[in-house]
Design an enzyme around this catalytic site. Structure first.
Site, short mmCIF file in Angstrom:
data_model
loop_
_atom_site.label_atom_id
_atom_site.label_comp_id
_atom_site.label_asym_id
_atom_site.label_seq_id
_atom_site.Cartn_x
_atom_site.Cartn_y
_atom_site.Cartn_z
N SER A 176 40.13 -9.10 -30.44
CA SER A 176 40.60 -8.32 -31.58
C SER A 176 41.64 -7.28 -31.18
CB SER A 176 39.46 -7.60 -32.32
OG SER A 176 38.45 -8.49 -32.69
N ASP A 189 31.10 -5.67 -19.12
CA ASP A 189 30.18 -6.59 -18.46
C ASP A 189 28.76 -6.04 -18.62
OD1 ASP A 189 28.78 -8.31 -16.86
OD2 ASP A 189 30.20 -8.25 -15.20
#
Length: 799
Positions: free
Chosen positions: A249, A321
Site C-alpha cells: 500500500s 518481521d
C-alpha cells in the site's frame, strides 16, 4: 409450422420469465420498505449512483444493525469465504481440494486464536464496541435468515450458518495472516544460507541496504498543534485461497503548509490481491453525534480506512518481521520433549476435526512446543529443509487481538491522541496508521508489538531453539515504535519501506520494499507547495519506475549491441526508456522478459524450479535486483556443474538471445508490435471463477493497465517465462480527501461496491479504475437524498 413456432415462442417466454424470477430471487433490494428485528427506530438507507449505502439512523445500535444487514446483502458470499479461510473450514464448504489449506490454517493457529480472542472480547463487558459489533452481527443474521441469498449458495447447494463473534475474529485472523511473507521467505533464506553460504547471500538484500530509502521519524513532545503432510509447496497452497491477501500500500498526508487550501490533504491506496468483488465495501453511517464514511472488510462493522468531518485514517502494511522459526532439538531419551539449554520442555499435542464436504471428517493432529506450532507437516519448504521440528513463533497468536476495539476507537476518535492510543492496541499484523485532521495535524504510527529478539537470532534464518541466547527477550514499548507527528518537512508517507531507527536506536528488521515508491512520493510532494485534490491525482496514478530503466541500461552495457543489430530498435527503446509503463511502449515488454531470463539463468542451478519461483514472489527479488546485477563479486553468475566459469556478460547475453527469440515468436519480428499492452492482462477472479464456464459469469475483466512492479500506482504481476503478465494485485481503492472540502472527497474501487452478481454495482467502477478516473464519496445529506438512486426504509419488526 405456426404451432411449432407458437410452442417455441411460449417456451422462450417461459425461460425468460424463469430467468427474471431467478435473478429477482438473488438480487439486492435497493428500494422499498423492509422490517428488521431489533430496531428501535426506523433507518433510512439511500443508495447513490454507485450503490454505496448512506445509512441514517437515530442511534448507534440501529445504525450498526442496519449496516450488518446491508453489508450482508452486498457481500455475504465474500464474508463466507473470509470466515472460512480464517476458521479453517473451507473443505466443509468447497470440498476436499481445500483440506490442505484448512490443515495449514489450523496448524498456524488462527482458528484456535479466534476462539480465544472472541472470549476475551466478550469478557470486557458492555463496551460500546461490543454493543456495536453485536448489533452488526444481528443485522447480518437477519439477512441470512430472511434475505435473498446470493446465487453462489444455490450453485454450491449450501446455506450459510449464523454469523458469530468467533467468525468475526476469524476474519481478523485472515487479515492478520496477510501476505505470509515470513513463511514464504524465511525457509528460502535459511536454505540459501545453509547450502550456499555468505558469498551468495552478499549479492542479495536479505536486510535493508544503505541505498534503500527509509521513512523519516519525528517524535514530538506533544501530539497536537491545537488542543483538539502436505503434497504442495506453500506458494501453490496459497494460490487456492478464495479470498485476496493484503500485500502492500501507499499513503501520504500533506500538511497545509504544502497545499493550495492551507488544509491537510489525505491520500491512501491499499494494495491487495485482485478479486471479484474487490476487498473494500464503502458505506456512510450517520446518527446523532457521529458521521463516518468508511471502507470495510466483509464481516467487520468498523472501517479500517475512513473519515469523519474532523479526521481521516488510512493504512499501509508495516511489513515488520513478526514471525520467527525455531528449529527444535529433541530430547534423545524422549521424542515428545525438546531441550533448551539444560531445561526440558514437553511437546503438546491436540487433535482437531476438519469437516470435508461429501465425506467423513478428518482428524488432524497439531503439535506445539514452547515456541509455537510445528509447521513441518503443512509447509513443504520446511519439511524439505530439515527433519527436526520447526516451530512458528508468530506475534499474532501470542495474545488475543484488540483490533476491533482499536478500529472502533479510531472511527469514533475526537483527537489525534485518541487515535494514537487506539493504534497502541494493535499487536499484529503491523500496520502503518496514517492520520490527518481538520485542525492541521498529520501523523504516522507504525502500529505493532515489536519483539526484543535474542542476540543470536537472525530474523529471517531459522533459530536454534535449544540455544538459551536465541529465546525472545520481551517487547519494546509502543512509544518507541517508529512514528512521525507533524514533521517540519510538511508530509508523512509510507510505502511498505523500512522506517528509520526507533526512538531507542533499533533499526527494526522486516520484509520491507526498497523505497522507490516512497522516494517518488517524497520527491514529488516536496517539489511544490500548492497541492490540491486534482493535482495530486497525477502522483497517485503515476507508473514511473526510476530504477527499472537504470537496470535496463546496465544490462545493455554488458552485451555487444552489434551482435543484435536486427533488434536495434528494441534495444534503443530500452536504452531511452524513462521508466513509464506506457501501454504503447515496447521497452517494458523487453525489459521484464530479459530480467526474468537473466535471473533464471543465474539462479536456477542453485535454487531449483520451486526455489526460483519462491524467490521471484518475495519482496527480496524487488529489493535485491539492482544490487544483484551490479555487485561485482556475485557468485550467482557461475553455473554449478560446468567446467568453465560463466560470467555476468555471458549470462546477460544468453538471456537476451532467449528473450528476443521468444518475443519474436510471441508478437512477430517487428519490435514495434511488442507493445506493453499486448503483454498485460487484467482479471479480477471470483472464488467460483476457476470453474468454467463460471469464470465468464463471475470474473471481471478490464482493459489493459500500465502494469508495473514498483511505481506509485503499483499494478503488480509475477515475472515469468511466458511473457504474459497477469496483474494480480493493485490499489484496492484510491482515496483523495482535502480537509478544505471533506464532502468533496473522491475515491474509486477496482470493480464495484456490490459482491452480488445480479447487482448493477457488481462491476460499475471497473472502467473508471482502469482509466484512472475517480468518483465522489458523498457525505452531504441534501445532495445524497437529492441524487439518491434508491431508498430503502428499514422499520422495526416485532420480535
Amino acid at each position: 409450422m405456426k404451432k411449432i413456432l407458437t410452442i417455441l415462442g411460449a417456451f422462450i417466454l417461459l425461460l425468460f420469465a424463469g430467468l427474471l424470477i431467478f435473478i429477482f430471487l438473488h438480487s439486492p433490494q435497493y428500494d422499498g420498505e423492509m422490517k428488521l428485528k431489533g430496531l428501535g427506530d426506523q433507518v433510512e438507507v439511500h443508495f447513490d449512483k454507485y450503490g454505496i449505502p448512506h445509512i441514517y439512523a437515530e442511534n448507534e445500535t440501529d445504525a450498526y444493525r442496519a449496516m450488518g444487514y446491508i453489508h450482508a446483502q452486498e457481500r455475504l458470499f465474500q464474508l463466507e469465504m473470509m470466515r472460512r479461510v480464517g476458521s479453517g473450514t473451507l473443505a466443509e464448504f468447497l470440498g476436499k481440494d481445500l483440506l490442505e489449506v484448512d490443515q495449514f490454517f489450523h496448524t498456524l493457529g488462527i482458528p484456535k486464536h479466534a476462539k480465544k480472542s472472541s472470549a476475551a472480547f466478550l469478557a470486557q463487558g458492555e463496551t460500546p464496541w461490543k454493543k456495536a459489533a453485536e448489533a452488526y452481527i444481528a443485522g447480518v443474521n437477519e439477512f441470512i435468515e430472511n434475505g435473498k441469498l446470493p446465487v453462489e449458495y444455490t450453485l454450491l447447494g449450501e446455506k450459510p450458518r449464523p454469523y458469530t463473534f468467533e467468525d468475526m475474529h476469524s476474519i481478523v485472523g485472515y487479515m492478520s495472516f496477510t501476505f505470509a511473507m515470513g513463511l514464504k521467505t524465511d525457509p528460502l533464506v535459511t536454505k540459501m544460507a545453509r547450502e550456499l553460504g555468505p558469498d551468495y547471500m552478499n549479492s542479495l538484500s536479505v536486510q535493508t541496504l544503505s541505498e534503500h530509502h527509509v521513512i523519516p521519524v519525528n517524535y514530538p513532545d506533544s501530539l497536537q498543534k491545537d488542543s483538539a503432510t502436505i503434497r504442495q509447496n506453500l506458494t501453490a497452497l496459497l494460490e487456492k485461497l478464495p479470498a485476496p491477501l493484503l500485500e502492500g500500500s501507499n499513503a501520504w498526508v500533506i500538511s497545509g503548509s504544502r497545499t493550495k487550501s492551507g488544509k491537510v490533504l489525505f491520500n491512501n491506496d491499499t494494495h491487495i490481491g485482485f478479486a471479484s468483488p474487490s476487498v473494500w465495501f464503502e458505506a456512510h453511517i450517520e446518527y446523532p453525534g457521529f458521521s463516518f464514511y468508511g471502507n470495510h472488510l466483509a464481516g467487520v462493522p468498523f472501517g479500517l480506512v475512513g473519515h469523519t468531518r474532523h479526521h481521516s485514517i488510512g493504512l499501509t502494511m508495516f511489513e515488520n518481521d513478526d514471525q520467527d522459526f525455531f528449529e527444535e532439538k529433541l530430547n534423545p531419551s524422549n521424542p515428545n520433549e525438546i531441550l533448551v539449554g539444560d531445561s526440558i520442555f514437553p511437546i503438546s499435542s491436540r487433535k482437531e476435526l476438519i469437516k470435508v464436504k461429501g465425506q467423513e471428517p478428518i482428524e488432524f493432529e497439531i503439535r506445539e512446543t514452547i515456541h509455537g506450532p510445528i509447521m513441518n507437516p503443512v509447509v513443504k519448504e520446511i519439511a524439505d529443509l530439515t527433519s527436526n521440528p520447526v516451530a512458528s513463533w508468530w506475534v499474532y497468536i501470542l495474545e488475543p487481538t484488540k483490533a476491533l476495539e482499536a478500529i472502533f476507537k479510531m472511527n469514533h476518535a475526537n483527537s489525534i491522541q485518541e487515535v494514537a492510543d487506539a493504534a497502541g492496541l494493535i499487536h499484529a499484523p503491523g500496520l502503518n496508521i496514517m492520520y490527518g485532521d481538520s485542525i492541521g495535524n498529520i501523523a504516522w504510527w507504525a502500529a505493532a508489538k515489536l519483539p526484543i529478539r535474542g542476540e543470536k537470532v537472525h530474523s529471517k534464518i531459522f533459530a536454534d531453539g535449544s540455544d538459551p541466547a536465541a529465546q525472545p527477550k520481551g517487547w519494546y514499548p509502543f512509544t518507541d515504535n517508529p512514528q512521525s507527528i507533524n514533521p517540519e518537512i510538511g508530509f508523512v508517507a509510507s510505502a511498505n519501506n523500512q522506517p528509520d531507527s526507533m526512538r531507542n536506536g533499533v533499526f527494526f528488521p522486516g520484509y520491507y520494499y526498497p523505497g522507490e515508491r516512497w522516494n517518488r512520493i517524497a520527491k514529488t510532494i516536496t517539489s511544490r507547495d500548492d497541492w490540491d485534490q486534482e493535482s495530486i491525482q497525477k502522483l497517485q496514478l503515476e507508473t514511473l519506475n526510476e530504477v527499472a530503466p537504470k537496470n535496463g541500461q546496465f544490462l545493455l552495457s554488458h552485451i555487444k549491441q552489434e551482435d543484435f543489430s536486427d533488434y536495434s530498435d528494441a534495444l534503443d527503446a530500452v536504452q531511452n526508456w524513462d521508466g513509464v509503463h506506457d501501454l504503447n511502449s515496447e521497452a517494458p515488454t523487453v525489459y521484464y522478459k530479459w530480467l526474468y531470463h537473466t535471473l533464471r539463468l543465474a539462479m536456477l542451478d542453485e535454487l531449483g524450479e520451486d526455489g526460483l519461483k519462491a524467490y521471484l514472489e518475495t519482496f527480496m527479488m524487488i529489493r535485491s535486483t539492482r544490487h544483484f546485477l551490479t555487485h561485482e563479486d556475485n557468485r550467482w553468475w557461475d553455473t554449478k556443474g560446468t567446467d568453465t566459469k560463466e560470467t555476468r556478460e555471458q549470462i546477460i547475453t544468453e538471456a537476451l538471445k532467449i528473450s528476443l527469440d521468444e518475443l519474436n515468436a510471441q508478437f512477430g519480428k517487428d519490435s514495434d508490435d511488442w507493445e506493453w499492452e499486448k503483454a498485460v492482462s487484467v482479471e479480477h477472479p471470483h472464488p467460483l471463477g476457476s470453474q468454467k464456464p463460471l469464470d465468464k459469469i463471475f470474473n471481471v475483466k478490464t482493459d489493459a493497465v500500465e502494469a508495473n512492479e514498483e511505481a506509485v500506482n503499483k499494478l503488480a504481476f509475477k515475472l515469468n517465462g511466458e511473457g504474459v503478465y497477469k496483474v494480480t494485485s493493485g490499489p484496492a481503492m484510491r482515496i483523495i480527501l482535502d480537509f478544505a472540502d471533506v464532502e468533496g472527497s473522491v475515491s474509486v474501487l477496482p470493480t464495484g461496491n456490490s459482491g452480488n452478481r445480479f447487482s448493477g454495482h457488481y462491476a460499475d467502477q471497473k472502467n473508471l479504475y482502469a482509466k484512472g478516473k475517480y468518483r465522489p464519496q458523498l457525505m452531504n445529506e441534501a445532495e445524497i437524498k437529492d441524487k439518491s438512486k434508491g431508498k430503502l426504509l428499514l422499520v422495526p419488526a416485532e420480535d
